[in-house]
Design a protein around this motif. Structure first.
Motif, mmCIF file in Angstrom:
data_model
loop_
_atom_site.group_PDB
_atom_site.id
_atom_site.type_symbol
_atom_site.label_atom_id
_atom_site.label_comp_id
_atom_site.label_asym_id
_atom_site.label_seq_id
_atom_site.Cartn_x
_atom_site.Cartn_y
_atom_site.Cartn_z
ATOM 1 N N SER A 130 -18.527 -35.656 -4.657
ATOM 2 C CA SER A 130 -17.434 -34.934 -5.164
ATOM 3 C C SER A 130 -17.589 -33.632 -4.460
ATOM 4 C CB SER A 130 -17.660 -34.659 -6.317
ATOM 5 O OG SER A 130 -18.737 -33.959 -6.834
ATOM 6 N N ARG A 150 -7.674 -25.461 -4.892
ATOM 7 C CA ARG A 150 -9.159 -25.244 -4.829
ATOM 8 C C ARG A 150 -9.375 -24.367 -3.525
ATOM 9 N NH1 ARG A 150 -12.070 -30.256 -4.192
ATOM 10 N NH2 ARG A 150 -13.745 -29.282 -5.406
ATOM 11 N N ARG A 225 -22.354 -23.894 -4.264
ATOM 12 C CA ARG A 225 -21.355 -22.728 -4.774
ATOM 13 C C ARG A 225 -21.856 -21.991 -6.103
ATOM 14 N NH1 ARG A 225 -16.106 -26.079 -5.822
ATOM 15 N NH2 ARG A 225 -16.150 -27.378 -4.204
ATOM 16 N N PHE A 271 -24.811 -20.912 -13.841
ATOM 17 C CA PHE A 271 -23.425 -21.216 -13.653
ATOM 18 C C PHE A 271 -22.760 -20.157 -14.219
ATOM 19 C CE2 PHE A 271 -25.921 -25.241 -13.783
ATOM 20 C CZ PHE A 271 -25.232 -25.820 -12.733
ATOM 21 N N PRO A 274 -17.477 -22.837 -16.917
ATOM 22 C CA PRO A 274 -16.310 -22.134 -17.508
ATOM 23 C C PRO A 274 -16.983 -21.093 -18.367
ATOM 24 C CG PRO A 274 -16.862 -23.812 -18.582
ATOM 25 C CD PRO A 274 -17.619 -24.118 -17.701
ATOM 26 N N MET B 99 -22.635 -28.933 -15.498
ATOM 27 C CA MET B 99 -22.040 -29.449 -14.398
ATOM 28 C C MET B 99 -22.384 -28.926 -13.056
ATOM 29 S SD MET B 99 -17.640 -29.812 -14.223
ATOM 30 C CE MET B 99 -16.631 -30.730 -13.199
ATOM 31 N N LEU B 103 -16.189 -32.816 -10.641
ATOM 32 C CA LEU B 103 -15.708 -34.207 -10.756
ATOM 33 C C LEU B 103 -14.749 -34.733 -9.747
ATOM 34 C CD1 LEU B 103 -15.837 -36.848 -12.877
ATOM 35 C CD2 LEU B 103 -13.705 -35.548 -14.057
ATOM 36 N N ASP B 140 -13.068 -28.817 -10.754
ATOM 37 C CA ASP B 140 -14.412 -28.052 -10.237
ATOM 38 C C ASP B 140 -15.114 -27.533 -11.686
ATOM 39 O OD1 ASP B 140 -14.326 -27.932 -7.575
ATOM 40 O OD2 ASP B 140 -12.560 -26.571 -7.705
ATOM 41 N N VAL B 141 -14.326 -27.375 -12.687
ATOM 42 C CA VAL B 141 -14.958 -26.942 -14.044
ATOM 43 C C VAL B 141 -14.144 -27.793 -15.258
ATOM 44 C CG1 VAL B 141 -15.127 -24.833 -15.563
ATOM 45 C CG2 VAL B 141 -15.077 -24.686 -12.913
ATOM 46 N N LEU B 142 -15.243 -28.331 -15.879
ATOM 47 C CA LEU B 142 -14.908 -28.811 -17.254
ATOM 48 C C LEU B 142 -15.388 -27.913 -18.474
ATOM 49 C CD1 LEU B 142 -15.819 -32.627 -16.265
ATOM 50 C CD2 LEU B 142 -13.600 -31.513 -16.440
ATOM 51 N N PRO B 143 -14.741 -27.908 -19.528
ATOM 52 C CA PRO B 143 -13.798 -28.947 -19.874
ATOM 53 C C PRO B 143 -12.472 -28.610 -19.605
ATOM 54 C CG PRO B 143 -14.418 -27.573 -21.904
ATOM 55 C CD PRO B 143 -15.317 -27.283 -20.845
#
Lengths: 526, 526
Positions: A130, A150, A225, A271, A274, B99, B103, B140-143
């Protein structure tokens, strides 16, 4: 970073909301710079260039881009003229009969020319596919402005038309790349560097650093990243000597200080999307670096607030690490908290680990002095034990080299970290590094600029400036000869096209831990 | 449609803004219906099913979808329970460690099960690969809720994880398909059809029609997603007998009437996005159908305004076509304005073309009567000449079949169109079709429901209802046996897996011109 993974799913985390609020308060507004391609590129085989390909300016004129219409299986490569991190947009229209089918387009974003001909289907490494910077887009109605949502890290952008229809072609115009960083080259003082090779190395180092400075110090803007503590330490040092963006450094320190395990262990990386989340990866040396980064920051800024806020986390971390020191002053590493030192697992890291413990503890002790910590004496005692054990059990007087206690193995990392930890006196350190140069150079088996950085710095610390400069030129200078616009995640001089993942499309060619010549040049040669 | 292409780049177009404004005024608001998958599907080989694959309900429970987390190379197929046209969304989360990579997801939208295992890389036909309903998405970001922006035509949706990372998997929940059509099944009167086979054929016909009724009558919602006049004619007839959405029919008539060439030629199809644009494709029979569609509409609605608005375009078109009739009443076709009749080019279309001319002219003459056109007599005269030529030069009394003048070739299309044009008396028409059944059935070499429709209708017109019903059952009924949820663009009973493009992923399995049993059953059997 990357190239290592752990899964620790039973960790209990403390989130210190007060510290994390300060981390968020220091989130930078990114500076956006609009970049337009300077040329249409032809990617051609060239064995002297990185991974066997170089870019040459095409006969096609970038000013006439819209005239080079593309149908099925036709492609064109745009050259931004330098490496950037940001977002891409391009206007697309159809030319010919009415658009009787969607446009199917592939976009590849490449840091180095070799990524363009590389087939993503050929990649079969363990690291996630990915990360490959390749997108497939259907467009139902033209004209339109394609705004890729992106962020990419690249110099080259390939537009590949997979299909139009036999009746029309696609025409591209107004390609635009909006580059992003928390810092601007305009805020960077231009140092006077006489040596042209070093000047080039310096310039590419600061470009590398700039492109990694986003809302955190990222390890690589292409991959992973995110904020790794090992990269942060080196980025922060380079930053103090260049852009001097203190808010971003402070933010990253608070992120680590605000997210530790219940017992105080600091994760190797975090991270931020989110939401703020620590990774479940732990590296012994990386955890210790929290204290050294705090030390470096306080030294540079004299910021008492940061010291008061973060000293407790540093102390807890040091205390936890010191639990692994036995009564003889020997660091006993365990499998669940290994040292990193370098990607290579072909050498024994025990002695280097002992040295990193000393290196970090010495810096922590200086913080403890500032804090008037009542346990200062205890830390000094254990530091002495660690040093004493190193001198007596790990140093081979005859060889003038540090060894591995169990096997007698001599390796570069042991010398380098013991010199950086200043365990021996200056004269002995010099002898150790002279012996290392004589017996271990040219270095083989090491692929990371991270380890090479420590070798160079150890040479400087040992007073071997000429050898330090030579190694910088041999290592980072060779990357430039091979076409680097920014310095790479991995480079093995004895195997120039080595990729730790088997394909250039997964490797990061702009990587934080390779930006340190800017620091080394400014600190030791200015 | 599709399977034909022309490029005519020197055409000068008239845009009648008054007519086009009326077209736009009649643009429907699409009716949206939220559909959730009824099952997780397993696609398995089955030689009796279309293209060799069928779908069976999986042991996995759709209600527990989020539990079936997917990592690298893992996939799952959702079954909507029926064919729909619309937009898809799904909630996605990561499960496991944080994550640490994007994805990378592939989504396939399939009308029939065989599209799921088909590899898009294997397709190498001339028709644009861009029609393949397959998307690649990086997240790039979940959820997050993945809302696919494009419209798809499908029953099956495959979610294929190309990669996550070794540390986490993707979890999917709340898959939602918002189906769109200009009409609702709720506005459809349920006819009482005793024959269960015919009832099934009727139901799938109206489902096919519904899914093709969008902001225009589309030929196929998967491909080409646009208004072709040959499909429109049949859709309008089926619509009058089912949903009876008159605004959409009116809109489409005005679109063609408002965009003709300078000399009055009506294009075979038009585009409505990004702006109203006629295609540069011209088919002689399709152009003539403008008059017959107007005739059908006026017959059905008695709408004088539409007649007054569009009669001039129909007349100009008929006049242009009649320039190709020679003094003997022979239609002389030219290469730049060929008849379509059917995809097959293995039979001579001259006699069928002559018949379509007569068929259209007879309907136009009825419009001319309503308009009190002073040239009515002239049109009647030339119509008589066309018929007279057909009877004398193209009909073989002994064979009871129409032939090709030059070669004596007998083919199905000639008989069918001459019967539909009612050139001969009822008794002769019956004999012609009886002979056709006896000598040409089972039909071979014809792959379009479009041509089969005309054969069935000719059988009804000739009074051979039983043969007509049998052919409907043999043709459309077989598609149902093979798994059709909607009727297909192409079907050759003698070669059941025939695809005109070499792969099911390009074929349209919900195609307007195959929806006509709803019309045939209601008109001839109600």
């Amino acid at each position: 970073m990357a190239f290592t993974f752990q899964i620790n799913d039973d960790v209990v985390w403390n989130h210190d909301e007060k510290l994390l609020a300060k981390a968020e308060d220091n989130t930078p507004d990114l500076i956006q710079t609009t970049v337009t391609p300077t040329a249409i590129a032809e990617i051609t085989a060239d064995e002297k260039s990185v991974n066997g390909f170089k870019s040459v300016v095409s006969d096609k004129n970038i000013a006439r881009l819209e005239d080079y219409t593309l149908g099925r299986d036709e492609k064109i490569v745009l050259d931004l003229g330098d490496h950037y991190v940001g977002k891409f947009s391009v206007d697309i229209d159809s030319v010919g009969s009415p658009m009787d089918a969607p446009l199917y387009l592939r976009l590849k974003f490449a840091e180095i020319p070799a990524e363009i001909p590389a087939e993503s289907a050929d990649y079969d490494g363990w690291l996630s596919r990915s990360w490959i910077q390749e997108e497939f887009v259907h467009i139902d109605v033209l004209p339109m402005t394609l705004e890729m949502p992106r962020r990419y890290s690249c110099r080259y952008i390939e537009l590949s038309v997979i299909d139009t229809s036999p009746k029309w072609k696609a025409s591209f115009s107004n390609p635009t790349f909006v580059a992003e960083s928390s810092v601007s080259m305009e805020q960077l003082p231009k140092p006077a560097i006489q040596d042209k090779e070093l000047e080039a190395i310096y310039n590419i180092s600061v470009k590398t650093l700039q492109d990694c400075m986003q809302t955190v110090f990222e390890d690589g803007p292409k991959r992973d990243r995110r904020l790794w503590i090992g990269d942060l330490r080196l980025q922060a040092l380079a930053n103090y000597h260049t852009f001097d963006d203190l808010a971003l450094t402070k933010r990253c320190l608070y992120l680590f200080g605000g997210m530790t395990t219940e017992e105080g262990k600091i994760p190797a990386n975090v991270f931020t999307e989110p939401k703020l989340t620590p990774d479940d990866t732990f590296l012994f040396d990386y955890s210790l670096f929290f204290a050294t980064i705090l030390f470096d920051y306080v030294e540079h800024t004299q910021d008492q607030e940061v010291l008061l806020d973060l000293y407790p986390a540093a102390k807890k971390e040091i205390d936890l690490a010191l639990q692994q020191v036995d009564e003889q002053g020997r660091l006993v590493l365990t499998e669940d908290w290994p040292v990193f030192i370098d990607w290579s697992n072909e050498f024994d890291k025990a002695t280097a680990g002992q040295a990193v413990m000393i290196y970090a503890l010495k810096r922590f002790i200086q913080l403890a002095e500032k804090m008037n910590d009542v346990q200062l004496g205890d830390y000094q005692t254990i530091c002495d034990q660690l040093e004493s054990f190193a001198k007596t059990a790990l140093y081979d007087e005859a060889k003038k080299q540090f060894v591995i206690e169990a096997s007698g193995e001599v390796n570069v990392a042991s010398q380098v970290w013991m010199v950086l930890a200043e365990v021996m006196d200056d004269e002995t350190n010099k002898a150790i590094m002279e012996t290392t140069v004589a017996e271990q150079f040219p270095i083989t088996g090491i692929a990371t600029p991270y380890m090479y950085h420590h070798v160079v710095e150890a040479l400087f610390v040992a007073g071997l400036s000429d050898a330090a400069v030579q190694l910088m030129k041999d290592y980072w200078g060779t990357m430039i000869e091979m076409g680097a616009d920014t310095f790479w995640e991995a480079f093995k001089p004895e195997e120039p096209n080595f990729s730790p993942y088997g394909s250039p499309i997964i490797s990061s060619y702009c990587h934080a831990w390779s930006c340190t010549p800017a620091y080394l040049i400014k600190k030791y040669l200015a």
